[in-house]
Design an enzyme around this catalytic site. Structure first.
Site, PDB file in Angstrom:
ATOM      1  N   LYS A  13       0.824  -1.224   0.000  1.00 54.48           N
ATOM      2  CA  LYS A  13       0.000   0.000   0.000  1.00 54.48           C
ATOM      3  C   LYS A  13       0.852   1.266   0.000  1.00 54.48           C
ATOM      4  O   LYS A  13       0.609   2.187  -0.760  1.00 54.48           O
ATOM      5  CB  LYS A  13      -0.861   0.091   1.269  1.00 54.48           C
ATOM      6  CG  LYS A  13      -2.001  -0.834   1.378  1.00 54.48           C
ATOM      7  CD  LYS A  13      -2.903  -0.453   2.548  1.00 54.48           C
ATOM      8  CE  LYS A  13      -2.248  -0.296   3.899  1.00 54.48           C
ATOM      9  NZ  LYS A  13      -1.822  -1.499   4.588  1.00 54.48           N
ATOM     10  N   ARG A  88      -9.742   1.841   8.496  1.00 55.39           N
ATOM     11  CA  ARG A  88      -9.397   0.456   8.816  1.00 55.39           C
ATOM     12  C   ARG A  88     -10.649  -0.344   9.181  1.00 55.39           C
ATOM     13  O   ARG A  88     -10.583  -1.558   9.317  1.00 55.39           O
ATOM     14  CB  ARG A  88      -8.490   0.384  10.033  1.00 55.39           C
ATOM     15  CG  ARG A  88      -7.042   0.712   9.797  1.00 55.39           C
ATOM     16  CD  ARG A  88      -6.303  -0.458   9.186  1.00 55.39           C
ATOM     17  NE  ARG A  88      -5.056  -0.810   9.826  1.00 55.39           N
ATOM     18  CZ  ARG A  88      -3.897  -0.175   9.682  1.00 55.39           C
ATOM     19  NH1 ARG A  88      -3.810   0.871   8.921  1.00 55.39           N
ATOM     20  NH2 ARG A  88      -2.810  -0.619  10.286  1.00 55.39           N
ATOM     21  N   ARG A 157      10.421  -2.513  12.540  1.00 53.00           N
ATOM     22  CA  ARG A 157       9.271  -2.024  13.299  1.00 53.00           C
ATOM     23  C   ARG A 157       8.919  -2.991  14.420  1.00 53.00           C
ATOM     24  O   ARG A 157       9.003  -4.201  14.256  1.00 53.00           O
ATOM     25  CB  ARG A 157       8.058  -1.857  12.360  1.00 53.00           C
ATOM     26  CG  ARG A 157       8.041  -0.507  11.701  1.00 53.00           C
ATOM     27  CD  ARG A 157       6.979  -0.394  10.657  1.00 53.00           C
ATOM     28  NE  ARG A 157       5.674  -0.888  11.074  1.00 53.00           N
ATOM     29  CZ  ARG A 157       4.573  -0.718  10.343  1.00 53.00           C
ATOM     30  NH1 ARG A 157       4.635  -0.066   9.199  1.00 53.00           N
ATOM     31  NH2 ARG A 157       3.421  -1.191  10.755  1.00 53.00           N
ATOM     32  N   ARG A 168      -1.976  -8.938  13.174  1.00 49.41           N
ATOM     33  CA  ARG A 168      -2.441  -7.814  12.350  1.00 49.41           C
ATOM     34  C   ARG A 168      -3.194  -8.321  11.128  1.00 49.41           C
ATOM     35  O   ARG A 168      -4.179  -7.723  10.700  1.00 49.41           O
ATOM     36  CB  ARG A 168      -1.249  -6.952  11.910  1.00 49.41           C
ATOM     37  CG  ARG A 168      -0.754  -6.052  13.015  1.00 49.41           C
ATOM     38  CD  ARG A 168       0.674  -5.665  12.802  1.00 49.41           C
ATOM     39  NE  ARG A 168       0.845  -4.664  11.772  1.00 49.41           N
ATOM     40  CZ  ARG A 168       1.976  -4.478  11.105  1.00 49.41           C
ATOM     41  NH1 ARG A 168       3.000  -5.262  11.310  1.00 49.41           N
ATOM     42  NH2 ARG A 168       2.069  -3.531  10.226  1.00 49.41           N
TER      43      ARG A 168
HETATM   44  P1  AMP Z   1       0.372   0.729   9.565  1.00 49.48           P
HETATM   45  O1  AMP Z   1       1.649   1.488   9.402  1.00 49.48           O
HETATM   46  O2  AMP Z   1      -0.717   1.243   8.668  1.00 49.48           O
HETATM   47  O3  AMP Z   1       0.569  -0.756   9.446  1.00 49.48           O
HETATM   48  O4  AMP Z   1      -0.136   1.011  11.052  1.00 49.48           O
HETATM   49  C1  AMP Z   1       0.621   0.635  12.188  1.00 49.48           C
HETATM   50  C2  AMP Z   1      -0.248   0.612  13.421  1.00 49.48           C
HETATM   51  O5  AMP Z   1      -0.807   1.928  13.633  1.00 49.48           O
HETATM   52  C3  AMP Z   1      -1.458  -0.303  13.346  1.00 49.48           C
HETATM   53  O6  AMP Z   1      -1.157  -1.648  13.675  1.00 49.48           O
HETATM   54  C4  AMP Z   1      -2.378   0.344  14.378  1.00 49.48           C
HETATM   55  O7  AMP Z   1      -1.949   0.068  15.692  1.00 49.48           O
HETATM   56  C5  AMP Z   1      -2.146   1.824  14.125  1.00 49.48           C
HETATM   57  N1  AMP Z   1      -3.039   2.370  13.073  1.00 49.48           N
HETATM   58  C6  AMP Z   1      -2.685   2.881  11.847  1.00 49.48           C
HETATM   59  N2  AMP Z   1      -3.756   3.306  11.149  1.00 49.48           N
HETATM   60  C7  AMP Z   1      -4.835   3.060  11.960  1.00 49.48           C
HETATM   61  C8  AMP Z   1      -6.230   3.260  11.812  1.00 49.48           C
HETATM   62  N3  AMP Z   1      -6.765   3.783  10.688  1.00 49.48           N
HETATM   63  N4  AMP Z   1      -7.035   2.903  12.843  1.00 49.48           N
HETATM   64  C9  AMP Z   1      -6.529   2.370  13.989  1.00 49.48           C
HETATM   65  N5  AMP Z   1      -5.220   2.133  14.183  1.00 49.48           N
HETATM   66  C10 AMP Z   1      -4.369   2.474  13.189  1.00 49.48           C
END
Ligand code: AMP
Length: 221
Positions: A13, A88, A157, A168
């Site tokens: 993404k 999400r 990370r 996840r």
């Molecule tokens: P990502 O970088 O998009 O994989 O996001 C990393 C982490 O940030 C996720 O596992 C959630 O803990 C939090 N996070 C990111 N975007 C959202 C969202 N739209 N709603 C809730 N938590 C989020």
């Protein structure tokens, strides 16, 4: 235009969002990046969300929505923006539509298997300073462990550990299904095969965005 990219962590993404930004000038808005920055800077919000993020759990909708609301009201988002990692779940999508319902929406669902995700994410390295993402398998930085763009150290990370990746992925499947149905009903959903190369995926995405911009009606496929 509002471009939304749906896909589990590791589906590409972020890379596609970067390409859309470069091609169309739509700023990329990654809620994960915004949240990680808050954690790194040790802000009140960062302290609040750190534990959930570490465990791969979703952060509360109202917290994420506030970040998005502020960001999309900036002048550079006037002609369009691309959302990476938001919404999400269905509630976030409905809240977003409440804030802003005049945008032409184009939603891409990137389809990919859990095995491929595990393979990719175990090699991922990120720069917490500028958000650049590398992969020791196929997208190495010029100097090991150092960001090409800003020279900061690269890290794994906290949520890229195998057990957290699986959690996840489970949460993604569970919470995204209603979202996919929602956008499919609105006829703004387009599916792309995430197992393909970055170039092939972007070509598919670009042809759909171009078609939408030139006024063709979206057809769900
Ligand atoms: P990502 O970088 O998009 O994989 O996001 C990393 C982490 O940030 C996720 O596992 C959630 O803990 C939090 N996070 C990111 N975007 C959202 C969202 N739209 N709603 C809730 N938590 C989020």
């Amino acid at each position: 235009m509002r471009v939304i990219l749906l896909g589990p962590a590791g589906s590409g993404k972020g890379t596609q969002a970067d390409l859309i930004q470069k091609n169309y000038g739509f700023p990329k808005i990654s809620t994960g990046d915004l949240l990680r920055k808050a954690v790194q800077e040790g802000t009140e919000l960062g302290k609040k969300v750190h534990q959930e993020m570490k465990a791969g759990k979703l952060v509360a909708d109202d917290i994420v929505l506030e970040l998005v609301k502020e960001r999309i009201s900036a002048p550079d988002c006037r002609t369009g923006y691309v959302l990476d990692g938001f919404p999400r779940n269905l509630n976030q999508a409905l809240l977003l539509e409440k804030i802003e319902n005049h945008r032409l929406e184009t939603v891409f669902e990137i389809l990919i298997t859990e095995e491929e995700i595990l393979r990719r994410l175990s090699g991922r390295r990120v720069c917490l300073q500028c958000g650049a993402v590398y992969n020791i398998n196929n997208n190495k930085p010029k100097v090991d462990g150092v960001c090409d763009i800003c020279g900061s150290p690269l890290v794994i990370r906290e949520d890229d550990k195998p057990e957290v990746i699986k959690e996840r992925f489970r949460i993604y499947v569970e919470t995204t299904k209603p979202l996919v149905e929602h956008y499919s009903r609105k006829k703004v959903l387009f599916q792309v095969d995430g197992q393909n190369s970055v170039e092939v995926i972007f070509k598919a995405i670009k042809s759909i965005i171009d078609r939408r911009i030139s006024g063709a009606q979206g057809v769900s496929n």
